[in-house]
Design a protein around this motif. Sequence first.
Motif, PDB file in Angstrom:
ATOM      1  N   UNK A   1      -0.763  42.192   5.050  1.00  0.00           N
ATOM      2  CA  UNK A   1      -1.085  42.125   4.273  1.00  0.00           C
ATOM      3  C   UNK A   1      -2.863  42.132   4.324  1.00  0.00           C
ATOM      4  N   UNK A   2      -2.897  42.513   2.362  1.00  0.00           N
ATOM      5  CA  UNK A   2      -4.669  42.955   2.861  1.00  0.00           C
ATOM      6  C   UNK A   2      -4.396  42.002   1.514  1.00  0.00           C
ATOM      7  N   UNK A   3      -5.868  41.279   1.774  1.00  0.00           N
ATOM      8  CA  UNK A   3      -6.200  40.558   0.868  1.00  0.00           C
ATOM      9  C   UNK A   3      -6.073  40.299  -0.285  1.00  0.00           C
ATOM     10  N   UNK A   4      -5.382  39.466  -0.519  1.00  0.00           N
ATOM     11  CA  UNK A   4      -5.859  39.708  -2.818  1.00  0.00           C
ATOM     12  C   UNK A   4      -6.617  39.208  -3.279  1.00  0.00           C
ATOM     13  N   UNK A   5      -6.647  39.232  -4.439  1.00  0.00           N
ATOM     14  CA  UNK A   5      -7.677  38.619  -5.229  1.00  0.00           C
ATOM     15  C   UNK A   5      -8.117  36.855  -5.330  1.00  0.00           C
ATOM     16  N   UNK A   6      -9.035  36.833  -5.349  1.00  0.00           N
ATOM     17  CA  UNK A   6      -9.695  35.010  -5.148  1.00  0.00           C
ATOM     18  C   UNK A   6      -8.632  34.298  -6.103  1.00  0.00           C
ATOM     19  N   UNK A   7      -7.872  33.497  -5.634  1.00  0.00           N
ATOM     20  CA  UNK A   7      -7.275  32.704  -7.038  1.00  0.00           C
ATOM     21  C   UNK A   7      -6.003  32.924  -6.675  1.00  0.00           C
ATOM     22  N   UNK A   8      -5.507  34.224  -6.222  1.00  0.00           N
ATOM     23  CA  UNK A   8      -3.830  33.585  -6.049  1.00  0.00           C
ATOM     24  C   UNK A   8      -3.605  33.582  -4.746  1.00  0.00           C
ATOM     25  N   UNK A   9      -2.198  33.217  -4.855  1.00  0.00           N
ATOM     26  CA  UNK A   9      -1.418  32.277  -3.813  1.00  0.00           C
ATOM     27  C   UNK A   9      -0.681  32.687  -3.567  1.00  0.00           C
ATOM     28  N   UNK A  10       0.275  31.735  -1.822  1.00  0.00           N
ATOM     29  CA  UNK A  10       1.953  32.418  -1.748  1.00  0.00           C
ATOM     30  C   UNK A  10       2.274  30.700  -1.385  1.00  0.00           C
ATOM     31  N   UNK A  11       3.247  31.073  -2.367  1.00  0.00           N
ATOM     32  CA  UNK A  11       4.473  29.382  -1.623  1.00  0.00           C
ATOM     33  C   UNK A  11       5.104  30.233  -0.494  1.00  0.00           C
TER      34      UNK A  11
END
Length: 184
Positions: A123-133
């Motif tokens: 994966x490529x980085x997402x914007x700051x503030x994004x998360x995954x569970x």
Amino acid sequence: MQHEEMPGVLAHVGENVRRYRTVAQLSQVALADRAGISRRTVVKLEAGEANISLTGLDHLADALGVTFVDLVAAPAAPHADISEVAWRGDQAGSVAVLLASVPAAKEAQLWAWTLEPGDRYDAEPDPVGWSEMLFVSEGSIRVEQQDGSTDLHAGDHLVFPTSQQYAYANVADTRARFARIVVS
């Protein structure tokens, strides 16, 4: 999305990109510039011929002022029941299906993933503030992040910010299945 074989989701992407671009009164060139992708990619997407990464779709959605789900779902599909293939790995059984999406600050997406032995998703980085569970229901996966790797087995879960490079890898000899919730 990988492979020359296009998952069904691209049929909706082309139609949706064209529809949202028209509503926004953007030319293909203007949309490409806003999204940071080539005009040729926009042209091919609208024709249903392009292959684009999940991150590229995120950039297009941002440029159009819509969500990722707005681009990939069938126009009449409720976000609670999307069930569209959005990624295929190198192994025939490796697939990511976007199951559903609910509102969040921006949105939340529920995915069902299957990784065959030896396959991985970078994966490529997402914007700051994004998360995954993540929740592993079968087999095991390795989650590789900038600060190290975590091995998850059936019944394990992990929550992490995605504003970094990360990957999922199946380093075991058996199929892995896991749920992925993306929150933005």
